[in-house]
Scaffold this motif. Structure first.
Motif, PDB file in Angstrom:
ATOM      1  N   TYR A  48       0.832  -1.205   0.000  1.00  0.00           N
ATOM      2  CA  TYR A  48       0.000   0.000   0.000  1.00  0.00           C
ATOM      3  C   TYR A  48       0.870   1.260   0.000  1.00  0.00           C
ATOM      4  O   TYR A  48       0.546   2.251  -0.667  1.00  0.00           O
ATOM      5  N   ILE A  55       1.950   1.933  -3.523  1.00  0.00           N
ATOM      6  CA  ILE A  55       0.854   2.553  -4.270  1.00  0.00           C
ATOM      7  C   ILE A  55       0.785   4.052  -3.976  1.00  0.00           C
ATOM      8  O   ILE A  55       0.690   4.873  -4.896  1.00  0.00           O
ATOM      9  N   GLU A  56       0.868   4.427  -2.713  1.00  0.00           N
ATOM     10  CA  GLU A  56       0.808   5.841  -2.320  1.00  0.00           C
ATOM     11  C   GLU A  56       2.010   6.621  -2.843  1.00  0.00           C
ATOM     12  O   GLU A  56       1.869   7.744  -3.312  1.00  0.00           O
ATOM     13  N   ARG A  61      -2.010   5.760 -11.044  1.00  0.00           N
ATOM     14  CA  ARG A  61      -2.745   5.166  -9.925  1.00  0.00           C
ATOM     15  C   ARG A  61      -2.714   3.656 -10.095  1.00  0.00           C
ATOM     16  O   ARG A  61      -3.359   3.129 -10.997  1.00  0.00           O
ATOM     17  N   LEU A  62      -1.943   3.008  -9.250  1.00  0.00           N
ATOM     18  CA  LEU A  62      -1.823   1.558  -9.332  1.00  0.00           C
ATOM     19  C   LEU A  62      -2.956   0.884  -8.579  1.00  0.00           C
ATOM     20  O   LEU A  62      -3.323   1.318  -7.481  1.00  0.00           O
ATOM     21  N   ARG A  63      -3.481  -0.161  -9.153  1.00  0.00           N
ATOM     22  CA  ARG A  63      -4.445  -1.008  -8.446  1.00  0.00           C
ATOM     23  C   ARG A  63      -3.659  -2.132  -7.785  1.00  0.00           C
ATOM     24  O   ARG A  63      -2.585  -2.521  -8.261  1.00  0.00           O
ATOM     25  N   ALA A  64      -4.189  -2.657  -6.716  1.00  0.00           N
ATOM     26  CA  ALA A  64      -3.482  -3.693  -5.968  1.00  0.00           C
ATOM     27  C   ALA A  64      -3.117  -4.881  -6.850  1.00  0.00           C
ATOM     28  O   ALA A  64      -1.989  -5.383  -6.787  1.00  0.00           O
ATOM     29  N   GLY A  65      -4.046  -5.338  -7.679  1.00  0.00           N
ATOM     30  CA  GLY A  65      -3.758  -6.485  -8.543  1.00  0.00           C
ATOM     31  C   GLY A  65      -2.606  -6.224  -9.492  1.00  0.00           C
ATOM     32  O   GLY A  65      -1.742  -7.079  -9.694  1.00  0.00           O
ATOM     33  N   THR A  66      -2.581  -5.022 -10.066  1.00  0.00           N
ATOM     34  CA  THR A  66      -1.495  -4.632 -10.962  1.00  0.00           C
ATOM     35  C   THR A  66      -0.181  -4.567 -10.201  1.00  0.00           C
ATOM     36  O   THR A  66       0.846  -5.083 -10.650  1.00  0.00           O
ATOM     37  N   TYR A  85       0.799  -6.063  -7.396  1.00  0.00           N
ATOM     38  CA  TYR A  85       1.350  -7.341  -6.957  1.00  0.00           C
ATOM     39  C   TYR A  85       1.821  -8.193  -8.123  1.00  0.00           C
ATOM     40  O   TYR A  85       2.794  -8.948  -7.994  1.00  0.00           O
TER      41      TYR A  85
END
Length: 115
Positions: free
Chosen positions: A25, A28-29, A40-45, A47
């Motif tokens: 996280y 991402i921030e 803006r990254l999504r969690a799935g992207t 990981y």
């Protein structure tokens, strides 16, 4: 043969990890902050990219901890990752310098801004 250029999200993830180990996280921030809100990254992207970077030896897990019953994994840049990031910085800088020089010679760029 030279390595292919890094995609922007990958470049920004390596950049985020260049300063200090971070958990997902926080990556991402930091990528959002580094890119001035453009990426803006999504969690799935995130990981999926982290797994690929680990497989390539560019990052590694520094430590894991449990926070509120969830595993938090901290990633850090490896020496190979730092070398790869530095090479990409040089490639981008070279390309940007070439573009700037041509714009200045054409009169389309004056003192760093459009003419």
């Amino acid at each position: 043969m030279a390595e292919s250029p890094l995609r922007e999200p990958t470049f920004l993830i390596l950049t985020a990890l260049a300063e200090t180990p971070l958990h997902g996280y926080a990556v991402i921030e930091d990528v959002l902050r580094i890119s001035d809100g453009r990426v803006r990254l999504r969690a799935g992207t995130l990981y999926a990219v982290l797994d690929r970077l680990r497989a390539d030896g560019l990052i590694e897990v520094e430590r894991e901890e449990v926070v509120q019953s969830r595993l938090r994994r901290y990633y850090r840049l490896t020496a190979l990752g730092a070398t790869r990031l530095a090479a990409e910085v040089d490639r981008l800088r070279h390309n940007a310098d070439a573009a700037g020089a041509r714009l200045r010679r054409s009169g389309l760029l004056v003192d760093g801004g459009p003419a």
